[in-house]
Design an enzyme around this catalytic site. Structure first.
Site, PDB file in Angstrom:
ATOM      1  N   GLY A  24       0.200   5.562   5.714  1.00  0.00           N
ATOM      2  CA  GLY A  24      -0.609   4.862   5.090  1.00  0.00           C
ATOM      3  C   GLY A  24      -1.580   4.485   5.586  1.00  0.00           C
TER       4      GLY A  24
ATOM      5  N   THR B  77       0.930  -1.671  -0.057  1.00  0.00           N
ATOM      6  CA  THR B  77       0.159   0.593  -0.514  1.00  0.00           C
ATOM      7  C   THR B  77       1.042   1.383  -0.315  1.00  0.00           C
ATOM      8  OG1 THR B  77      -1.346  -1.333   1.547  1.00  0.00           O
ATOM      9  CG2 THR B  77      -2.051   1.253   1.153  1.00  0.00           C
TER      10      THR B  77
ATOM     11  N   GLY C 275       3.820   1.980   7.738  1.00  0.00           N
ATOM     12  CA  GLY C 275       2.532   2.155   8.100  1.00  0.00           C
ATOM     13  C   GLY C 275       1.980   3.625   8.457  1.00  0.00           C
TER      14      GLY C 275
ATOM     15  N   GLU D 122      -0.284  -5.019   6.115  1.00  0.00           N
ATOM     16  CA  GLU D 122       0.935  -5.266   5.814  1.00  0.00           C
ATOM     17  C   GLU D 122       1.852  -6.463   6.491  1.00  0.00           C
ATOM     18  OE1 GLU D 122       2.213  -0.925   6.256  1.00  0.00           O
ATOM     19  OE2 GLU D 122       1.625  -0.976   3.521  1.00  0.00           O
TER      20      GLU D 122
ATOM     21  N   SER E  84       2.071   5.431  -1.906  1.00  0.00           N
ATOM     22  CA  SER E  84       2.459   5.629  -3.852  1.00  0.00           C
ATOM     23  C   SER E  84       3.691   4.866  -4.258  1.00  0.00           C
ATOM     24  CB  SER E  84       2.916   7.191  -3.743  1.00  0.00           C
ATOM     25  OG  SER E  84       4.213   7.440  -2.707  1.00  0.00           O
TER      26      SER E  84
ATOM     27  N   ASP F 278       6.523  -4.440  -0.878  1.00  0.00           N
ATOM     28  CA  ASP F 278       5.550  -2.901  -0.077  1.00  0.00           C
ATOM     29  C   ASP F 278       6.324  -2.032  -0.523  1.00  0.00           C
ATOM     30  OD1 ASP F 278       4.018  -1.512  -0.057  1.00  0.00           O
ATOM     31  OD2 ASP F 278       3.416  -2.539   2.385  1.00  0.00           O
ATOM     32  N   GLY F 279       6.562  -0.891  -0.167  1.00  0.00           N
ATOM     33  CA  GLY F 279       7.092   0.652   0.292  1.00  0.00           C
ATOM     34  C   GLY F 279       7.548   0.380   1.461  1.00  0.00           C
ATOM     35  N   ALA F 280       7.835   1.621   2.108  1.00  0.00           N
ATOM     36  CA  ALA F 280       8.665   1.343   3.137  1.00  0.00           C
ATOM     37  C   ALA F 280       8.194   3.755   3.634  1.00  0.00           C
ATOM     38  CB  ALA F 280       9.694   0.860   3.930  1.00  0.00           C
TER      39      ALA F 280
HETATM   40  C1  5RP Z   1       1.396   2.032   4.005  1.00  0.00           C
HETATM   41  C2  5RP Z   1       2.823   2.152   3.982  1.00  0.00           C
HETATM   42  C3  5RP Z   1       3.446   2.226   2.831  1.00  0.00           C
HETATM   43  O1  5RP Z   1       3.988   1.294   2.654  1.00  0.00           O
HETATM   44  C4  5RP Z   1       4.440   3.426   3.564  1.00  0.00           C
HETATM   45  O2  5RP Z   1       3.661   4.760   4.068  1.00  0.00           O
HETATM   46  C5  5RP Z   1       5.264   4.094   2.572  1.00  0.00           C
HETATM   47  O3  5RP Z   1       4.272   4.750   1.621  1.00  0.00           O
HETATM   48  P1  5RP Z   1       4.892   5.312   0.287  1.00  0.00           P
HETATM   49  O4  5RP Z   1       4.984   4.145  -0.555  1.00  0.00           O
HETATM   50  O5  5RP Z   1       3.685   6.487  -0.164  1.00  0.00           O
HETATM   51  O6  5RP Z   1       6.085   6.630   0.718  1.00  0.00           O
HETATM   52  O7  5RP Z   1       3.339   1.317   5.086  1.00  0.00           O
HETATM   53  O8  5RP Z   1       1.128   2.056   5.417  1.00  0.00           O
END
Ligand code: 5RP
Length: 218
Positions: A97, A28, A95, A103, A30, A81-83
């Site tokens: 998002g 989840t 977290g 996740e 961007s 997934d991102g971070a």
């Molecule tokens: C969502 C997350 C996302 O992976 C984290 O917030 C990174 O977001 P982005 O890819 O928009 O920089 O943990 O809960």
């Protein structure tokens, strides 16, 4: 070049680790959204996806990618997934998002966790980004008091209700030199559903997007 381009570069590099006909875990945010869009360019190559949020499930569905529940699939070969922050030890804060609980579940159920991020997410020590904590609403004040005792400054994320119907506290001013120890301590506090430290189950591979290349840390 922009962080956005770096995120896209990381997402494209993650695609190289996906095998045909797999059902994969999808995160989840961007960066994960870029990955979903890259998946759409390769439609038909994967068998389906388990999403870590309603938002990602919707984006996958909009692209015509089959979305399944974790109960239908069993364990997954990979989760992408991102971070919000990552160290070279592959410990993460997630977290931002508000999707941290799902996740962490999908990451736990996956053989390999590939974290994709722009270069700005790489830090020497976790904690500058306020640590997201999902709490049961009735326990919010109790949990906040326990977080103060740990040296943090919890701030209620106003107007945010998670996909699980809970609330988020963002904990500022935490210095986290030992993420596994801190994650373990937070796991003991009654009323916390999930904390945003991904250290006991870290990423297996961190793909950092740079302007014209990616850096992989495993
Ligand atoms: C969502 C997350 C996302 O992976 C984290 O917030 C990174 O977001 P982005 O890819 O928009 O920089 O943990 O809960």
């Amino acid at each position: 070049m922009s962080a956005n381009q770096q995120k896209l570069n990381a997402a494209r590099a993650a695609m190289e680790h996906i095998e045909r006909d797999w059902i994969i875990g999808v995160g989840t945010g961007s960066t994960a959204n870029h990955f979903i869009d890259v998946l759409a360019e390769h439609k038909g190559e994967i068998d389906g996806a388990v999403a870590s949020s309603e938002a990602s499930a919707q984006r996958l569905t909009n692209h015509g990618i089959r979305v399944l529940g974790l109960d239908q699939t069993g364990d997954l070969p990979v989760y992408v997934d991102g971070a919000d922050e990552a160290t070279k030890h592959l410990h993460l804060i997630k977290g931002g998002g508000a999707a941290l609980t799902r996740e962490k579940i999908v990451a736990a159920a996956s053989k390999k966790f590939i974290c994709i991020a722009d270069l700005s997410k790489l830090v020497p020590v976790l904690g500058k980004f306020p640590l997201p904590i999902e709490v049961i609403p009735m326990a919010r004040s109790y949990v906040a008091r326990q977080l103060f005792k740990l040296g943090g400054r919890p701030v209620f994320r106003d107007g945010c209700i998670t996909d699980n119907g809970n609330e988020i506290l963002d904990v500022h001013d935490l210095d986290i030199p030992n993420p596994v120890e801190m994650e373990t301590k937070l796991n003991q506090i009654v009323g916390i559903v999930t904390n945003g430290l991904f250290a006991a189950r870290p990423a297996n591979l961190l793909i950092l997007g740079e302007d014209n290349r990616v850096q992989e840390i495993s």
